[in-house]
Design an enzyme around this catalytic site. Structure first.
Site, PDB file in Angstrom:
ATOM      1  N   LYS A 245      -7.911   5.148 -19.687  1.00 30.07           N
ATOM      2  CA  LYS A 245      -8.179   5.555 -21.058  1.00 30.07           C
ATOM      3  C   LYS A 245      -6.924   5.426 -21.931  1.00 30.07           C
ATOM      4  CE  LYS A 245     -12.272   6.692 -19.348  1.00 30.07           C
ATOM      5  NZ  LYS A 245     -12.111   6.751 -17.890  1.00 30.07           N
TER       6      LYS A 245
ATOM      7  N   ARG B  12       0.832  -1.197   0.000  1.00 36.81           N
ATOM      8  CA  ARG B  12       0.000   0.000   0.000  1.00 36.81           C
ATOM      9  C   ARG B  12       0.868   1.248   0.000  1.00 36.81           C
ATOM     10  NH1 ARG B  12      -1.277   2.404   4.449  1.00 36.81           N
ATOM     11  NH2 ARG B  12      -1.442   0.490   5.682  1.00 36.81           N
TER      12      ARG B  12
ATOM     13  N   ASP C 127      -7.352  18.095 -15.752  1.00 34.87           N
ATOM     14  CA  ASP C 127      -7.658  16.722 -16.147  1.00 34.87           C
ATOM     15  C   ASP C 127      -7.225  16.580 -17.598  1.00 34.87           C
ATOM     16  OD1 ASP C 127      -8.790  14.356 -17.044  1.00 34.87           O
ATOM     17  OD2 ASP C 127     -10.646  14.604 -15.901  1.00 34.87           O
TER      18      ASP C 127
ATOM     19  N   TYR D 142     -16.469  16.036 -16.794  1.00 37.00           N
ATOM     20  CA  TYR D 142     -16.888  14.653 -16.638  1.00 37.00           C
ATOM     21  C   TYR D 142     -17.945  14.537 -15.538  1.00 37.00           C
ATOM     22  CZ  TYR D 142     -16.440   9.822 -14.922  1.00 37.00           C
ATOM     23  OH  TYR D 142     -16.691   8.546 -14.470  1.00 37.00           O
TER      24      TYR D 142
END
Length: 385
Positions: free
Chosen positions: A200, A51, A175, A103
């Site tokens: 993406k 982690r 973004d 978005y």
């Protein structure tokens, strides 16, 4: 030659990568482990628990940092997890100026999670940077923009907004998902944080879910690393391997995405069944000039509105697609068709969507790397409906 001085295409292959010391593997190994043996109390070989750090994730984060021309990179379990980490920099009473075209998942996180926790959001048309100035006050901590935007492909002048954010000492987040680092590098234009849904174009093969942040400032990086470690929204080693593999072909894929998108956009612009086409490479696009100045090319997403701008018309069109799959997401090698009003922006009210410009008749195409003639033939056949 220093890897820091490589040109972009070479950085995609070598940037930030360290040769495998164990066996000389060319491809960074997948460290599919949750924990690491410590030599003694407090002494380890750089990693203790996956982690807080994993060699596979570190290899990816170094690559992301290199191709975005930053100093520190962070990988997250999803794009929204990356956005959430940024929001955790804020406190109740802080204010955020956000683009009003963005978005739907970002809008949902802002308005349905953090607004209820005391963060105030101002949604404004940032296509005109002058709209930002009246909203800035001593509580403003963050400006959030996309360029190109999802799904209407509006273009924002990143450099002009960066000048305003720096003047008022406000963080600017961009973004960069739709552009990818191949087409646009916001840090070089003055942004403080660049964010990606790495699902993406960075991954590029529709086989992973991941988010990424890249920054230049060390103090900001330390805060984001603490949030990443403390909240634990990190990707697994296999997903990091897949993303790193995707990065290596980013330039080749983006060139083909853009080439195909250009042909599709020009075809749609001249089609009698199409009311409006959104693609910044078209000279008719209001942001064409700015896109030309800050992007290498214009991206692989083309959105359009069918003639009667109705959901029924969209249903008839998408039912006829054969190469284009009706599916969420974008940026993979295969072509996809999405209906933003019921998919990416479905959580918003109809009024909020339409105020944004996301109408029922809007179709968003993620243009893949197939032969463009086949894609156009598929669209032409679908539009006959």
């Amino acid at each position: 030659m220093s890897k820091d001085n490589l040109r972009f295409n070479s950085k995609l292959i070598h940037g930030g990568q360290i040769p495998d010391k164990a066996f000389g593997a060319i491809v960074p190994p997948i460290y599919q482990t949750s924990t690491f043996k410590q030599d003694s109390l407090g002494v380890n070989k750089g990693y203790e628990y996956s982690r807080s750090g994993n060699p596979s994730r570190a290899a990816l984060e170094r690559s992301l940092t290199s191709i975005e021309s930053g100093n520190f990179g962070f990988a997250f379990a999803s794009g929204l997890a990356a956005i959430d980490a940024i929001m955790k920099l804020l406190n109740p009473g802080d204010e955020v100026i956000s683009a009003n075209n963005l978005y739907g998942g970002s809008h949902r996180l802002f308005t349905q999670i953090y607004q209820d926790k005391g963060v105030k959001f101002h949604f404004v048309d940032v296509g005109d940077p002058n709209n930002i100035s009246p909203l800035i006050n001593d509580k403003t901590k963050l400006i959030w923009i996309e360029s190109p935007t999802n799904p209407l492909l509006h273009i924002v002048d990143i450099k002009k907004i960066a000048n305003k954010s720096k003047k008022h000492q406000v963080l600017l987040v961009v973004d960069n998902t739709f552009a990818s680092p191949y087409l646009q590098r916001p840090l070089a234009l003055g942004a403080d944080i660049v964010m990606h849904s790495a699902t993406k174009y960075i991954g590029g093969h529709s086989d992973l879910v991941m988010g990424a942040l890249v920054v230049s400032d060390e103090s900001l990086a330390n805060k984001l690393y603490f949030i990443q470690k403390a909240t634990g929204a990190v990707p697994g080693a296999m997903d990091c391997f897949l993303a790193l593999r995707g990065i290596k072909t980013l330039a080749l894929r983006m060139e083909r995405h853009c080439e195909n998108a250009r042909s599709v956009a020009l075809f749609l612009e001249s089609h009698p069944s199409v009311e409006k086409v959104y693609w910044p490479g078209l000279k008719s696009h209001p942001g064409h000039g700015i896109a030309t100045s800050q992007m290498k090319d214009y991206g692989g997403v083309v959105s359009f509105v069918v003639q009667d701008d109705s959901r029924e018309a969209v249903e008839r069109v998408v039912s006829k697609f054969e190469l284009f799959s009706l599916a969420e997401s974008l940026g993979g090698v295969e072509s996809l068709a999405a209906h933003p009003a019921s998919m990416s922006h479905g959580a918003m009210t109809k009024q909020a969507r339409e105020e944004m410009g996301v109408t029922d008749g809007l179709i968003r195409l993620s243009i893949g790397i197939e032969d463009k003639e086949d894609l156009i033939a598929d669209i032409e056949n679908a539009l006959k409906s």
